[in-house]
Design a protein around this motif. Structure first.
Motif, PDB file in Angstrom:
ATOM      1  N   GLU A  43       0.816  -1.214   0.000  1.00 23.75           N
ATOM      2  CA  GLU A  43       0.000   0.000   0.000  1.00 23.75           C
ATOM      3  C   GLU A  43       0.852   1.268   0.000  1.00 23.75           C
ATOM      4  N   SER A  44       1.991   1.212   0.700  1.00 25.24           N
ATOM      5  CA  SER A  44       2.859   2.388   0.786  1.00 25.24           C
ATOM      6  C   SER A  44       3.738   2.556  -0.447  1.00 25.24           C
ATOM      7  N   CYS A  45       3.718   1.585  -1.366  1.00 28.21           N
ATOM      8  CA  CYS A  45       4.564   1.621  -2.558  1.00 28.21           C
ATOM      9  C   CYS A  45       3.964   2.551  -3.603  1.00 28.21           C
ATOM     10  N   GLU A  46       4.816   3.185  -4.351  1.00 27.76           N
ATOM     11  CA  GLU A  46       4.358   4.110  -5.389  1.00 27.76           C
ATOM     12  C   GLU A  46       3.867   3.396  -6.635  1.00 27.76           C
ATOM     13  N   GLY A  47       4.089   2.087  -6.702  1.00 26.50           N
ATOM     14  CA  GLY A  47       3.827   1.373  -7.946  1.00 26.50           C
ATOM     15  C   GLY A  47       5.100   1.372  -8.776  1.00 26.50           C
ATOM     16  N   PHE A  48       5.163   0.504  -9.757  1.00 25.50           N
ATOM     17  CA  PHE A  48       6.376   0.440 -10.571  1.00 25.50           C
ATOM     18  C   PHE A  48       6.130  -0.372 -11.837  1.00 25.50           C
ATOM     19  N   ALA A  49       7.073  -0.289 -12.748  1.00 26.28           N
ATOM     20  CA  ALA A  49       7.164  -1.204 -13.889  1.00 26.28           C
ATOM     21  C   ALA A  49       8.331  -2.136 -13.584  1.00 26.28           C
ATOM     22  N   ASN A  50       8.251  -3.375 -14.032  1.00 29.12           N
ATOM     23  CA  ASN A  50       9.363  -4.280 -13.712  1.00 29.12           C
ATOM     24  C   ASN A  50       9.754  -5.189 -14.882  1.00 29.12           C
ATOM     25  N   PRO A  51       9.940  -4.612 -16.069  1.00 28.14           N
ATOM     26  CA  PRO A  51      10.471  -5.431 -17.157  1.00 28.14           C
ATOM     27  C   PRO A  51      11.957  -5.694 -16.938  1.00 28.14           C
ATOM     28  N   GLU A  86      15.836  -5.904 -18.255  1.00 26.94           N
ATOM     29  CA  GLU A  86      16.593  -5.149 -19.262  1.00 26.94           C
ATOM     30  C   GLU A  86      16.573  -5.876 -20.598  1.00 26.94           C
ATOM     31  N   GLU A  87      16.580  -7.203 -20.548  1.00 21.77           N
ATOM     32  CA  GLU A  87      16.536  -8.013 -21.775  1.00 21.77           C
ATOM     33  C   GLU A  87      15.202  -7.826 -22.500  1.00 21.77           C
ATOM     34  N   TYR A  88      14.126  -7.725 -21.728  1.00 18.57           N
ATOM     35  CA  TYR A  88      12.804  -7.525 -22.327  1.00 18.57           C
ATOM     36  C   TYR A  88      12.733  -6.171 -23.039  1.00 18.57           C
ATOM     37  N   ILE A  89      13.192  -5.125 -22.369  1.00 23.75           N
ATOM     38  CA  ILE A  89      13.206  -3.791 -22.984  1.00 23.75           C
ATOM     39  C   ILE A  89      14.008  -3.826 -24.277  1.00 23.75           C
ATOM     40  N   SER A  90      15.166  -4.464 -24.221  1.00 20.94           N
ATOM     41  CA  SER A  90      16.042  -4.572 -25.386  1.00 20.94           C
ATOM     42  C   SER A  90      15.340  -5.261 -26.546  1.00 20.94           C
ATOM     43  N   LYS A  91      14.619  -6.335 -26.266  1.00 25.83           N
ATOM     44  CA  LYS A  91      13.951  -7.103 -27.324  1.00 25.83           C
ATOM     45  C   LYS A  91      12.760  -6.350 -27.912  1.00 25.83           C
ATOM     46  N   PRO A 136      14.256  -8.715 -12.133  1.00 21.74           N
ATOM     47  CA  PRO A 136      14.181  -7.423 -12.822  1.00 21.74           C
ATOM     48  C   PRO A 136      14.091  -6.261 -11.836  1.00 21.74           C
ATOM     49  N   ASN A 137      14.700  -5.149 -12.202  1.00 19.63           N
ATOM     50  CA  ASN A 137      14.604  -3.939 -11.388  1.00 19.63           C
ATOM     51  C   ASN A 137      13.160  -3.448 -11.332  1.00 19.63           C
ATOM     52  N   HIS A 138      12.862  -2.673 -10.305  1.00 20.32           N
ATOM     53  CA  HIS A 138      11.601  -1.944 -10.242  1.00 20.32           C
ATOM     54  C   HIS A 138      11.872  -0.522 -10.751  1.00 20.32           C
ATOM     55  N   TYR A 139      11.030  -0.051 -11.657  1.00 21.83           N
ATOM     56  CA  TYR A 139      11.201   1.290 -12.227  1.00 21.83           C
ATOM     57  C   TYR A 139      10.001   2.147 -11.838  1.00 21.83           C
ATOM     58  N   ILE A 140      10.256   3.126 -10.989  1.00 24.27           N
ATOM     59  CA  ILE A 140       9.209   4.086 -10.637  1.00 24.27           C
ATOM     60  C   ILE A 140       9.243   5.192 -11.688  1.00 24.27           C
ATOM     61  N   VAL A 141       8.164   5.304 -12.431  1.00 18.99           N
ATOM     62  CA  VAL A 141       8.103   6.224 -13.572  1.00 18.99           C
ATOM     63  C   VAL A 141       7.429   7.506 -13.102  1.00 18.99           C
ATOM     64  N   LYS A 142       8.208   8.570 -12.993  1.00 18.09           N
ATOM     65  CA  LYS A 142       7.741   9.769 -12.318  1.00 18.09           C
ATOM     66  C   LYS A 142       6.518  10.403 -12.973  1.00 18.09           C
ATOM     67  N   ASN A 143       6.412  10.368 -14.295  1.00 17.42           N
ATOM     68  CA  ASN A 143       5.271  11.010 -14.950  1.00 17.42           C
ATOM     69  C   ASN A 143       3.962  10.246 -14.746  1.00 17.42           C
TER      70      ASN A 143
END
Length: 258
Positions: free
Chosen positions: A173-181, A183-188, A233-240
């Motif tokens: 609940e306290s997490c901001e949310g994230f994307a978690n692809p 790096e290999e997935y992004i690359s592909k 995979p890393n968690h990516y908090i996307v500011k926008n």
């Protein structure tokens, strides 16, 4: 309502392989044309206008962490966008040939200041999504205008993908949310080299457009019966995508706050 660039979600699906047909440079031009068309059906643009918007030459000193040997490597990355007319023409011609856009002139022979009427191919994604279920990813126009010269075409494309993948409901609940692809997935998905992907993720973090939360490794048994590390995979908090961020769009309907 804030203006936004409407990007069909079909672009970001791995199996559709759109980025094998167009590059991240072509995608940035595509976004520019979408932005300039806005609610209209077409727009008059010149090669010079496109070049001036997208040209940049900037370099960054970055620190890249090697997860396997747990060392930090300092590198310099030069970001160079579409700085000459021949390159802009090449990518515009590719967008036309791949049926992303329609132009009223032959791109190969127009002069740099000639105005060309561009429109979007509205049928492009329908063949991949007959039920029209995929929707679109909205990206704030001001984010594009403010940052494209700082993060380059590849950085912009990765940011769009992470914006698409961001889920505000991930985490506690306290997490901001994230994307978690991975790096290999992004690359592909984007048909970009893995090393390039890692560099531009760090540039996005340096510009405070994302926050990268590295995840710990776990021990697994490989097919040879040996214990080895598996890297999550890393968690990516996307500011926008965070409420309160100046680039946040209400139509994202995110529940988290910045």
């Amino acid at each position: 309502m804030k203006q936004f660039i409407k990007i069909d979600n079909q672009l970001f699906k791995l199996n559709n392989e759109y980025f094998k047909r167009i590059s991240t440079e072509s995608f940035a031009i595509y976004c520019y044309i979408i932005m300039k068309i806005g609610p209209n059906s077409f727009v008059d643009l010149s090669i010079k206008q496109i070049q001036q918007f997208l040209e940049t030459k900037i370099d960054y000193d970055l620190t890249i962490k090697d997860k396997k040997d747990k060392t930090d490597k300092k590198i310099n990355v030069k970001v160079k966008n579409l700085n000459d007319t021949r390159t802009v023409k090449k990518h515009l011609d590719n967008l036309v040939s791949q049926e992303f856009i329609v132009a009223d002139k032959d791109i190969k022979i127009v002069n740099v200041g000639d105005f060309i009427i561009f429109s979007l191919n509205e049928e492009l994604f329908k063949q991949e999504d007959e039920e029209k279920t995929s929707g679109f990813t909205p990206i704030n126009v001001d984010l594009f205008k403010d940052e494209i010269k700082n993060i380059g075409c590849t950085g912009w494309t990765i940011l769009c993908l992470l914006t698409n993948l961001f889920n505000p409901n991930f985490g506690q609940e306290s997490c901001e949310g994230f994307a978690n692809p991975s790096e290999e997935y992004i690359s592909k998905v984007l048909d970009v080299g893995l090393t390039t992907t890692k560099k531009y993720l760090k540039i996005l973090e340096k510009k405070k457009l994302i926050k990268i939360e590295e995840q710990p490794s776990i021990k697994v048994i490989n097919k040879y019966g040996e214990e080895t590390d598996q890297y999550l995979p890393n968690h990516y908090i996307v500011k926008n995508r965070l409420i309160g961020n100046k680039y946040y769009l209400d139509l994202n309907k995110d529940k988290k706050s910045a």
